[in-house]
Design a protein around this motif. Structure first.
Motif, PDB file in Angstrom:
ATOM      1  N   ASP A 117       0.905  -1.066  -0.210  1.00 53.49           N
ATOM      2  CA  ASP A 117      -0.212   0.342  -0.077  1.00 53.49           C
ATOM      3  C   ASP A 117       0.979   1.233   0.585  1.00 53.49           C
ATOM      4  N   GLY A 118       1.875   1.249  -0.901  1.00 57.74           N
ATOM      5  CA  GLY A 118       2.600   2.249  -0.975  1.00 57.74           C
ATOM      6  C   GLY A 118       3.475   2.875   0.227  1.00 57.74           C
ATOM      7  N   GLY A 119       3.727   1.524   0.655  1.00 61.38           N
ATOM      8  CA  GLY A 119       4.970   2.287   2.249  1.00 61.38           C
ATOM      9  C   GLY A 119       5.407   0.973   2.520  1.00 61.38           C
ATOM     10  N   TRP A 120       6.294   0.727   2.906  1.00 59.76           N
ATOM     11  CA  TRP A 120       7.606  -0.113   4.125  1.00 59.76           C
ATOM     12  C   TRP A 120       6.806  -0.782   4.953  1.00 59.76           C
ATOM     13  N   HIS A 121       6.666  -1.800   5.845  1.00 59.12           N
ATOM     14  CA  HIS A 121       6.139  -1.941   7.285  1.00 59.12           C
ATOM     15  C   HIS A 121       7.362  -3.416   7.244  1.00 59.12           C
ATOM     16  N   ALA A 122       7.849  -2.136   9.075  1.00 62.89           N
ATOM     17  CA  ALA A 122       8.989  -3.857   9.401  1.00 62.89           C
ATOM     18  C   ALA A 122       8.015  -3.683  11.349  1.00 62.89           C
ATOM     19  N   ARG A 123       8.639  -4.823  11.181  1.00 66.28           N
ATOM     20  CA  ARG A 123       8.523  -5.560  13.056  1.00 66.28           C
ATOM     21  C   ARG A 123       9.540  -5.665  12.882  1.00 66.28           C
ATOM     22  N   LEU A 124       9.720  -5.091  14.396  1.00 66.74           N
ATOM     23  CA  LEU A 124      11.355  -5.747  15.033  1.00 66.74           C
ATOM     24  C   LEU A 124      11.442  -6.132  16.839  1.00 66.74           C
ATOM     25  N   GLN A 125      11.635  -7.208  16.317  1.00 68.26           N
ATOM     26  CA  GLN A 125      11.023  -7.772  17.549  1.00 68.26           C
ATOM     27  C   GLN A 125      12.348  -8.222  18.332  1.00 68.26           C
ATOM     28  N   LEU A 126      12.726  -8.456  19.882  1.00 66.69           N
ATOM     29  CA  LEU A 126      13.700  -8.278  20.826  1.00 66.69           C
ATOM     30  C   LEU A 126      13.401  -9.439  21.460  1.00 66.69           C
ATOM     31  N   ARG A 127      14.542 -10.136  21.980  1.00 67.61           N
ATOM     32  CA  ARG A 127      14.224 -10.689  23.204  1.00 67.61           C
ATOM     33  C   ARG A 127      15.544 -11.214  24.095  1.00 67.61           C
ATOM     34  N   ASN A 128      15.396 -11.195  25.060  1.00 68.73           N
ATOM     35  CA  ASN A 128      16.866 -11.566  26.496  1.00 68.73           C
ATOM     36  C   ASN A 128      16.975 -12.994  26.065  1.00 68.73           C
ATOM     37  N   ARG A 166      17.220   9.811  13.630  1.00 63.21           N
ATOM     38  CA  ARG A 166      17.411   9.071  14.975  1.00 63.21           C
ATOM     39  C   ARG A 166      15.915   8.982  15.914  1.00 63.21           C
ATOM     40  N   ALA A 167      15.798   7.413  15.628  1.00 59.94           N
ATOM     41  CA  ALA A 167      14.429   7.033  17.196  1.00 59.94           C
ATOM     42  C   ALA A 167      15.500   6.273  17.771  1.00 59.94           C
ATOM     43  N   SER A 168      15.257   6.502  19.156  1.00 58.60           N
ATOM     44  CA  SER A 168      15.983   5.441  20.821  1.00 58.60           C
ATOM     45  C   SER A 168      15.037   5.010  21.114  1.00 58.60           C
ATOM     46  N   TYR A 169      15.266   3.731  21.360  1.00 57.92           N
ATOM     47  CA  TYR A 169      14.349   3.228  22.894  1.00 57.92           C
ATOM     48  C   TYR A 169      15.371   3.069  23.847  1.00 57.92           C
ATOM     49  N   ARG A 170      14.768   2.320  25.178  1.00 58.59           N
ATOM     50  CA  ARG A 170      15.417   2.330  25.988  1.00 58.59           C
ATOM     51  C   ARG A 170      14.483   0.653  26.236  1.00 58.59           C
ATOM     52  N   LEU A 171      15.409   0.267  26.767  1.00 58.23           N
ATOM     53  CA  LEU A 171      14.444  -1.000  26.599  1.00 58.23           C
ATOM     54  C   LEU A 171      14.775  -2.569  28.221  1.00 58.23           C
ATOM     55  N   ALA A 172      14.153  -2.320  28.831  1.00 61.89           N
ATOM     56  CA  ALA A 172      14.005  -3.223  29.767  1.00 61.89           C
ATOM     57  C   ALA A 172      13.745  -4.917  29.580  1.00 61.89           C
ATOM     58  N   LEU A 173      14.944  -5.533  29.068  1.00 58.81           N
ATOM     59  CA  LEU A 173      14.481  -6.690  29.218  1.00 58.81           C
ATOM     60  C   LEU A 173      14.644  -8.419  30.381  1.00 58.81           C
ATOM     61  N   ALA A 174      13.448  -8.485  30.992  1.00 60.02           N
ATOM     62  CA  ALA A 174      14.217  -8.943  31.271  1.00 60.02           C
ATOM     63  C   ALA A 174      14.505 -10.955  31.129  1.00 60.02           C
ATOM     64  N   PRO A 175      14.821 -11.834  32.105  1.00 60.14           N
ATOM     65  CA  PRO A 175      15.323 -13.219  31.509  1.00 60.14           C
ATOM     66  C   PRO A 175      13.980 -13.914  30.319  1.00 60.14           C
ATOM     67  N   GLN A 176      14.084 -13.997  28.791  1.00 61.25           N
ATOM     68  CA  GLN A 176      13.386 -14.496  28.536  1.00 61.25           C
ATOM     69  C   GLN A 176      12.084 -13.500  28.028  1.00 61.25           C
ATOM     70  N   GLY A 177      12.632 -12.267  28.456  1.00 58.05           N
ATOM     71  CA  GLY A 177      11.512 -11.400  27.526  1.00 58.05           C
ATOM     72  C   GLY A 177      11.609 -10.750  26.894  1.00 58.05           C
ATOM     73  N   HIS A 178      10.668  -9.959  26.264  1.00 57.74           N
ATOM     74  CA  HIS A 178      10.427  -9.573  24.794  1.00 57.74           C
ATOM     75  C   HIS A 178      10.123  -7.954  24.347  1.00 57.74           C
ATOM     76  N   ALA A 179      10.299  -7.055  23.500  1.00 55.25           N
ATOM     77  CA  ALA A 179       9.734  -6.124  23.269  1.00 55.25           C
ATOM     78  C   ALA A 179       9.615  -6.039  21.753  1.00 55.25           C
ATOM     79  N   SER A 180       8.573  -5.539  21.183  1.00 53.51           N
ATOM     80  CA  SER A 180       8.479  -5.288  19.748  1.00 53.51           C
ATOM     81  C   SER A 180       8.010  -4.064  19.516  1.00 53.51           C
ATOM     82  N   ILE A 181       8.593  -4.031  18.058  1.00 50.70           N
ATOM     83  CA  ILE A 181       8.311  -1.999  17.570  1.00 50.70           C
ATOM     84  C   ILE A 181       8.053  -2.098  16.409  1.00 50.70           C
ATOM     85  N   GLU A 182       6.920  -1.803  15.437  1.00 48.52           N
ATOM     86  CA  GLU A 182       6.872  -1.755  15.118  1.00 48.52           C
ATOM     87  C   GLU A 182       6.908   0.367  13.716  1.00 48.52           C
ATOM     88  N   LEU A 183       7.339  -0.198  12.870  1.00 47.07           N
ATOM     89  CA  LEU A 183       7.048   0.758  11.521  1.00 47.07           C
ATOM     90  C   LEU A 183       6.973   1.305  10.406  1.00 47.07           C
TER      91      LEU A 183
END
Length: 694
Positions: A82-93, A167-184
């Motif tokens: 749809d005329g754009g680039w979609h991205a999902r970033l997923q982090l896991r500790n 630049r877009a910066s995130y400060r993430l606190a990830l517990a053991p096996q914890g995860h976070a997700s960011i979409e762009l």
């Protein structure tokens, strides 16, 4: 265009980026974990054209609590929709303790015209607009000299801890096996300068990767339901087919006239007449909707008047259509450019082939005036000196000097290496003109115009006789590459002669000799047929057109070989390209590759700036299979014909599913035998017959 890590940097010629309508809207994209680039673990482009990248943190010793590499996994999935680039970033500790980590997304937009990216120097450029920064979005804008404002809008979810123009910066606190997700989501916007542009909206549209994925995959599945499926027993061949199909779906773009295959990424991601027609030919048997879209688009953009700066003449079919600032300003002539000598007869050829494939009389009646104008162009403007051959000569001060498919400035030469001059009559173009007249005659007869049909048939036969007299060269045992302006034959052995087989203009005896010439060791590299014989003065396996191997060229030649009954030769070309495909990244067939002789335990040598993917290279596998099988779908007679089918040695079985003939469908299984192939009708739904000839 990303690197393998899913980033946009300065790799290659600096061509990486996100492009829209001839302009690069994102020229840099990078990821950083604690200001360090993550480690690449794996990346791939899936069959549904989704990019998956696995990354991990590097060693991070300079922290209050050092972090060893591979503790945090970063998975990135992205797609275009749809005329754009979609991205999902997923982090896991995966560390055994909580990890506090900074993730940064770095970006920039230079709004370079694609011709600038290719190296064209400009005297002036427009001006960058001040960036607009909100809580969760950034808008980067550019005021073009063409009075168009182009803007790149980046929207983040959730909002980053800090956001600047790069630049877009995130400060993430990830517990053991914890995860976070960011979409762009990165979107592209255009507006006239008089309008308000690149201003923040009250509430930005939230990126939704899941929705974009569902829509993109759904659209892909819907398009695939309209075409036949092909399955191969050999895993490598199957991967080649699947990647080619996926690349074609990625490049096929919906227009007001139907789907159109844009030519190639990154340099040719726009409609090209010749490329669109040949790709439609390659796909015609399994997906005729592409041919319908190509015919409609080219009829609508056909030239109606003389315009020397665009090499335009009444009835001539478009060479290319470009957006972008430089085309709009006339800095390049390609906004709407007509410098192809072959697209016009190919247009008529495709129309007749489409009619046989679909029996779509309504479309042929609708575009018949365009077909007549194209046929008139062959006579009135294509024949520059009245000798009965179709020639080209550049009129535009900035256009192409060579106007066949081999459009390099050094591609048409004499045996001694000197370049041909004057009005050039190319070998293959005479074949296209011959086939166009035959095609026009068939369509005229179908539309109840017998006098016009007879006139065109007679003109075709006269051209065939003239061609045999003027182009055959006994000294090279092949057809001459071209006639120069003084009517001297360019007695050079080149792949162009193989197109005379594709169009049917060659005599059977001379066709056999052309096949022999193209498959001897000087022309056949082991990976395919070279554009130029290795004994010729201008042979250079690293050149664009003077010794390289082009997949679409080989597919057309192989189809010509099969047309004259040389099936084993056709299978040999197919097997060679299959072997080449196994060495390419993702099994993605590039626009071309170098013509070096194949060597044991080595793959083909890549051409450094080849487009990959390229539409007619991706479509080559389907025309090669059609040629081996002798497969023709005749909707007028409600028949599927397989004429003396064979399979290449690398393939034991081929399955074709849901091959459409009108409303009917058939599934076929083809099995390789020592000297031919067996065809089995697995299922049939509707009124259609399957005929196999031996």
């Amino acid at each position: 265009m990303f690197d393998h890590a899913g980033m946009i940097g300065q790799a290659g010629m600096g061509e990486l980026g996100l492009y829209h309508d001839g302009t690069r809207y994102l020229s840099m994209f990078d990821l950083a974990l604690e200001r360090r680039r993550p480690l690449l673990l794996n990346s791939t482009v899936l069959r549904d054209n989704v990019l998956h990248v696995d990354l991990a943190n590097p060693d991070l010793p300079d922290r209050p609590e050092p972090l060893v590499r591979d503790s945090v996994h970063l998975f990135v999935a992205s797609l275009l929709w749809d005329g754009g680039w979609h991205a999902r970033l997923q982090l896991r500790n995966y560390a055994l303790r909580r990890v506090d980590i900074e993730l940064s997304l770095l970006f920039a937009a230079d709004f370079a015209d694609v011709f600038e990216v290719r190296g064209v120097q400009r005297l002036r450029r427009g001006a960058m607009r001040p960036p607009v920064i909100a809580r969760d979005e950034v808008i980067l804008g550019y005021d073009g000299l063409d009075r168009v404002v182009r803007a790149t809008r980046l929207v983040f979810d959730p909002a980053p801890a800090s956001l600047t123009a790069g630049r877009a910066s995130y400060r993430l606190a990830l517990a053991p096996q914890g995860h976070a997700s960011i979409e762009l989501r990165v979107g592209f916007e255009r507006s006239e300068r008089s309008e308000t542009a690149a201003q923040p909206r009250g509430e930005p549209v939230r990126p939704s990767y899941d929705r974009a994925y569902r829509c993109a995959v759904g659209a892909l599945a819907s398009r695939r339901t309209g075409c036949a499926g092909v399955e191969a027993s050999d895993p490598g061949f199957a991967e080649w087919i699947e990647r080619s199909a996926a690349d074609l779906q990625m490049m096929i773009t919906d227009t007001a006239y139907g789907p159109y295959p844009y030519a190639g990424v990154p340099w040719f991601s726009t409609p090209f007449g010749r490329d669109g027609i040949i790709t439609a030919f390659e796909l015609l048997w399994l997906d005729p909707a592409v041919a319908r879209g190509v015919l409609g688009f080219l009829a609508a953009t056909q030239a109606t008047a003389l315009d020397p700066e665009r090499d335009a003449e009444p009835g001539k079919v478009i060479h290319e259509v470009r957006g972008g600032e430089m085309a709009a300003l006339g800095e390049v002539p390609f906004g709407r450019y007509y410098g192809s000598v072959d697209a016009t007869p190919l247009f008529v050829m495709l129309a007749e082939a489409y009619y046989r494939r679909t029996a779509d009389r309504a479309l042929i009646e609708a575009i018949w005036p365009s077909l007549e104008r194209a046929l008139d162009w062959i006579d009135a403007h294509g024949d520059l000196d009245g000798d009965g051959f179709v020639e080209y000569r550049r009129r535009s001060s900035h256009g192409l000097s060579s106007q066949g498919w081999k459009d390099s400035v050094d591609s048409i030469s004499h045996a001694g290496g000197e370049l041909a001059t004057g009005a050039i009559a190319l070998c293959e173009v005479q074949g296209y003109a011959y086939a166009a007249r035959r095609a026009g005659a068939a369509l005229a007869a179908a539309l109840g115009r017998p006098a016009r049909a007879a006139e065109l048939d007679d003109a075709a036969e006269q051209l065939r006789r003239r061609f045999e007299r003027a182009f055959w060269s006994e000294s090279i045992a092949s057809y001459a590459l071209a006639l120069d302006g003084a009517k001297r034959p360019c007695e050079v052995r080149a792949s162009n002669a193989g197109h005379a087989l594709f169009t049917g203009i060659a005599s059977p005896e001379r066709a056999r000799r052309v096949v022999d010439a193209l498959l001897d060791d000087r022309s056949f590299s082991g990976w395919g047929i070279r554009t130029l014989d290795a004994a010729e003065a201008r042979y250079n396996p690293i050149s664009y057109h003077n010794g390289s191997v082009w997949p679409h060229d080989n597919a057309l030649i192989a189809a010509g070989m099969a047309r004259y009954g040389h099936k084993q030769a056709c299978a040999r070309v197919t097997a060679a390209l299959h072997q080449a495909a196994q060495h390419f990244d993702l099994r993605r067939m590039p626009e071309l590759f170098c013509g070096f002789r194949s060597r044991p335990h080595e793959g083909p040598t890549l051409y450094p700036v080849a487009c990959a993917p390229q539409a007619w290279a991706a479509g080559a596998v389907f025309l090669l299979l059609q040629a081996c099988l002798g497969l023709e779908v005749d909707a007028l007679r409600r028949q599927v014909v397989l004429d003396r089918p064979i399979l290449p040695p690398c393939l034991d079985q081929l399955t074709i599913r849901q091959l459409a003939v009108g409303e009917a469908r058939v599934d076929l299984v083809i099995e390789r035998h020592p000297h031919d192939a067996g065809v089995y009708l697995r299922s049939r739904d509707g009124d259609v017959s399957v005929i196999v000839t031996k």
